[in-house]
Design a protein around this motif. Structure first.
Motif, PDB file in Angstrom:
ATOM      1  N   ASN A 130      43.598  42.152  48.956  1.00 49.51           N
ATOM      2  CA  ASN A 130      44.343  41.487  47.891  1.00 49.51           C
ATOM      3  C   ASN A 130      43.520  40.445  47.152  1.00 49.51           C
ATOM      4  O   ASN A 130      43.912  39.982  46.099  1.00 49.51           O
ATOM      5  CB  ASN A 130      45.596  40.806  48.451  1.00 49.51           C
ATOM      6  N   ARG A 131      42.385  40.066  47.699  1.00 54.50           N
ATOM      7  CA  ARG A 131      41.618  38.975  47.106  1.00 54.50           C
ATOM      8  C   ARG A 131      41.191  39.317  45.670  1.00 54.50           C
ATOM      9  O   ARG A 131      41.348  38.514  44.755  1.00 54.50           O
ATOM     10  CB  ARG A 131      40.388  38.663  47.958  1.00 54.50           C
ATOM     11  N   ARG A 156      42.332  37.449  42.120  1.00 58.11           N
ATOM     12  CA  ARG A 156      41.326  36.899  41.220  1.00 58.11           C
ATOM     13  C   ARG A 156      41.489  37.503  39.817  1.00 58.11           C
ATOM     14  O   ARG A 156      41.400  36.805  38.815  1.00 58.11           O
ATOM     15  CB  ARG A 156      39.924  37.190  41.769  1.00 58.11           C
ATOM     16  N   ARG A 157      41.741  38.794  39.780  1.00 61.83           N
ATOM     17  CA  ARG A 157      41.926  39.475  38.504  1.00 61.83           C
ATOM     18  C   ARG A 157      43.167  38.936  37.776  1.00 61.83           C
ATOM     19  O   ARG A 157      43.144  38.705  36.562  1.00 61.83           O
ATOM     20  CB  ARG A 157      42.067  40.973  38.755  1.00 61.83           C
ATOM     21  N   ASP A 158      44.252  38.714  38.509  1.00 60.83           N
ATOM     22  CA  ASP A 158      45.466  38.154  37.920  1.00 60.83           C
ATOM     23  C   ASP A 158      45.231  36.765  37.347  1.00 60.83           C
ATOM     24  O   ASP A 158      45.719  36.423  36.268  1.00 60.83           O
ATOM     25  CB  ASP A 158      46.593  38.099  38.957  1.00 60.83           C
ATOM     26  N   GLU A 159      44.455  35.941  38.070  1.00 61.73           N
ATOM     27  CA  GLU A 159      44.148  34.594  37.585  1.00 61.73           C
ATOM     28  C   GLU A 159      43.370  34.660  36.278  1.00 61.73           C
ATOM     29  O   GLU A 159      43.665  33.936  35.319  1.00 61.73           O
ATOM     30  CB  GLU A 159      43.331  33.831  38.630  1.00 61.73           C
TER      31      GLU A 159
END
Length: 146
Positions: A5-6, A10-13
């Motif tokens: 999920n990391r 990060r992509r969502d942020e």
């Protein structure tokens, strides 16, 4: 095995940051199109009522419904009237066509070039549906024994 999920977090942020930046740019572009920004990029103070007319969803629905009802009334009146004869000459062949304004057919039984079957079928379905909704049988409303 479960996914990691990391990288998704990060992509969502990063997408949130990008979205905020694009939203600001889009707002400036919208203000320019509405004329709320002058050439220097400074905001011109205006009331919302001066820029655009504000309508609620109910008002929009009511207006659309009344427009549709007017169209149906007009079509009903047209259906009661007898069609008039309209003469039109074909530019290519030079043949004279006499169209009936009610049926839209000429003396040969053909429709005009602009006539679209699907569109008229759709209008007919709407018209028939509205007639069914307003239909009341005489014997159920008048001659019901008490």
């Amino acid at each position: 095995m479960g996914r990691n999920n990391r990288s998704r977090k990060r992509r969502d942020e990063m997408n949130k940051i990008k979205k905020a930046r694009y939203d600001a740019k889009e707002l400036i572009r919208l203000k320019k199109t509405l004329g709320l920004l002058d050439a220097d990029g400074k905001e011109i103070a205006m009331e919302v009522a001066e820029v655009a007319e504000i309508k609620t969803a109910k008002e929009l629905k009511r207006a659309a419904k009344s427009k549709e009802e007017q169209e149906l009334r007009f079509e009903h009146q047209e259906s009661l009237e007898k069609g008039s004869q309209v003469v039109q000459v074909n530019e290519k062949s030079g043949v004279e066509h006499v169209f009936n304004s009610k049926t839209l057919k000429d003396q040969f039984g053909n429709y005009p070039a602009w006539f679209k079957k699907k569109k008229t079928a759709k209008r007919l379905r709407k018209k028939q549906h509205s007639q069914k909704k307003n239909f009341k049988q005489a014997w159920t409303t008048v001659n019901v024994p008490l």
